[in-house]
Design a protein around this motif. Structure first.
Motif, PDB file in Angstrom:
ATOM      1  N   SER A 215       0.829  -1.204   0.000  1.00 49.19           N
ATOM      2  CA  SER A 215       0.000   0.000   0.000  1.00 49.19           C
ATOM      3  C   SER A 215       0.864   1.255   0.000  1.00 49.19           C
ATOM      4  O   SER A 215       0.543   2.249  -0.658  1.00 49.19           O
ATOM      5  N   GLY A 216       1.979   1.199   0.747  1.00 46.37           N
ATOM      6  CA  GLY A 216       2.886   2.335   0.784  1.00 46.37           C
ATOM      7  C   GLY A 216       3.512   2.614  -0.571  1.00 46.37           C
ATOM      8  O   GLY A 216       3.657   3.774  -0.974  1.00 46.37           O
ATOM      9  N   VAL A 217       3.878   1.554  -1.292  1.00 47.29           N
ATOM     10  CA  VAL A 217       4.446   1.728  -2.638  1.00 47.29           C
ATOM     11  C   VAL A 217       3.408   2.329  -3.576  1.00 47.29           C
ATOM     12  O   VAL A 217       3.713   3.249  -4.350  1.00 47.29           O
ATOM     13  N   LYS A 218       2.193   1.821  -3.531  1.00 48.05           N
ATOM     14  CA  LYS A 218       1.143   2.358  -4.395  1.00 48.05           C
ATOM     15  C   LYS A 218       0.887   3.830  -4.105  1.00 48.05           C
ATOM     16  O   LYS A 218       0.700   4.629  -5.035  1.00 48.05           O
ATOM     17  N   ARG A 219       0.857   4.189  -2.839  1.00 47.57           N
ATOM     18  CA  ARG A 219       0.637   5.583  -2.491  1.00 47.57           C
ATOM     19  C   ARG A 219       1.778   6.460  -3.010  1.00 47.57           C
ATOM     20  O   ARG A 219       1.559   7.554  -3.515  1.00 47.57           O
ATOM     21  N   ARG A 220       2.997   5.958  -2.887  1.00 49.20           N
ATOM     22  CA  ARG A 220       4.145   6.734  -3.371  1.00 49.20           C
ATOM     23  C   ARG A 220       4.112   6.887  -4.886  1.00 49.20           C
ATOM     24  O   ARG A 220       4.514   7.936  -5.424  1.00 49.20           O
ATOM     25  N   MET A 221       3.651   5.848  -5.588  1.00 46.89           N
ATOM     26  CA  MET A 221       3.591   5.902  -7.049  1.00 46.89           C
ATOM     27  C   MET A 221       2.328   6.587  -7.556  1.00 46.89           C
ATOM     28  O   MET A 221       2.187   6.826  -8.752  1.00 46.89           O
ATOM     29  N   GLY A 222       1.388   6.864  -6.653  1.00 46.42           N
ATOM     30  CA  GLY A 222       0.168   7.552  -7.037  1.00 46.42           C
ATOM     31  C   GLY A 222      -0.810   6.689  -7.810  1.00 46.42           C
ATOM     32  O   GLY A 222      -1.526   7.180  -8.678  1.00 46.42           O
TER      33      GLY A 222
END
Length: 263
Positions: A215-222
């Motif tokens: 989830s953190g990666v997805k949030r960072r990648m938008g």
């Protein structure tokens, strides 16, 4: 009323896609051997394909190359002695690290996790059999499903609102309880000690950590989902992120606790 209806709006789609995944997964686990090896290699290759798609959007060639390399490396590692399998498992992460212009650390860490998780799952099926792999799957699935329903039914404080706004502490804790019940059932029916209950809760926590990391990666990648491969679930990374955390954790701690405990 409208808010409540919206809360459950994706349930039918999720259940349909989930049922299809359950059937495919159960058949693969049941047959074991080459069938299961191919299924795991395919899933892991597609997860890296999704990962590259998030980190390098629009570069389909890089996606196919890294996804294909991951699947091939993993399949080869299943049939090699462990000493030779280890460098083969790490090779895709090193190749991708040299090719990506940015987000290299994210790619390397997640690719290694995916490869180790796939290798660990196959080791459990090949060496411990159908039952113990089903224990792992049930712990992860129960954590996710019980957490999903409890979180939406009970609500309450959010777990990590900035990164995963739908996750609640009630759903998180409910997942631990569900995992404990799975551990208790297996401990009573397999002859292992009650330590399996604690191990099940820890594996549940590790699966939630895998979920949070993705989830953190997805949030960072938008991005909302890792891909759109699975209706109602997003991509394979969205669905198997918990299994990544749980499998890698079990692969590590299994060397220290002598898993299964008491046997």
């Amino acid at each position: 009323m409208a808010a409540k209806t919206e809360r459950w709006a994706d349930l039918a789609t999720r259940m349909g896609s989930g049922a299809a995944m359950v059937v495919a997964g159960l058949l693969g686990i049941w047959f074991g051997g080459l069938v299961f090896h191919l299924l795991v290699a395919l899933i892991c290759g597609l997860m890296v394909w999704e990962l590259v798609g998030m980190l390098r959007p629009g570069e389909r060639g890089a996606q196919l190359q890294m996804g294909g390399l991951t699947g091939a490396a993993l399949l080869a590692a299943f049939y090699l002695p462990v000493g030779f399998a280890l460098p083969v498992l790490l090779a895709p992460a090193m190749v991708g690290f040299g090719q990506l212009a940015k987000h290299r650390t994210i790619f390397m860490v997640f690719t290694v996790m995916i490869l180790l998780a796939g290798f660990g799952i196959v080791q459990i099926r090949d060496e411990l059999g159908f039952g113990w792999l089903m224990w792992l799957v049930l712990v992860v699935v129960t954590t996710d499903v019980v957490g999903y329903f409890a979180g939406r039914a009970i609500g309450g404080p959010k777990f990590w609102p900035r990164v995963s706004p739908k996750k609640t502490w009630s759903g998180t804790a409910a997942g631990w309880i569900g995992a404990a019940l799975i551990g208790a059932l297996f401990s009573l029916n397999t002859g292992v000690g009650l330590q399996l209950i604690g191990i099940s809760i820890a594996v549940s926590m590790a699966s939630q950590m895998g979920d949070m990391a993705e989830s953190g990666v997805k949030r960072r990648m938008g991005v909302k989902d890792s891909s759109a491969l699975i209706p109602g679930h997003g991509g394979l990374l969205d669905r198997f992120d918990g299994m990544l955390g749980a499998s890698v954790f079990l692969l590590i701690i299994g060397q220290f606790i002598g898993f299964p405990p008491g046997l």
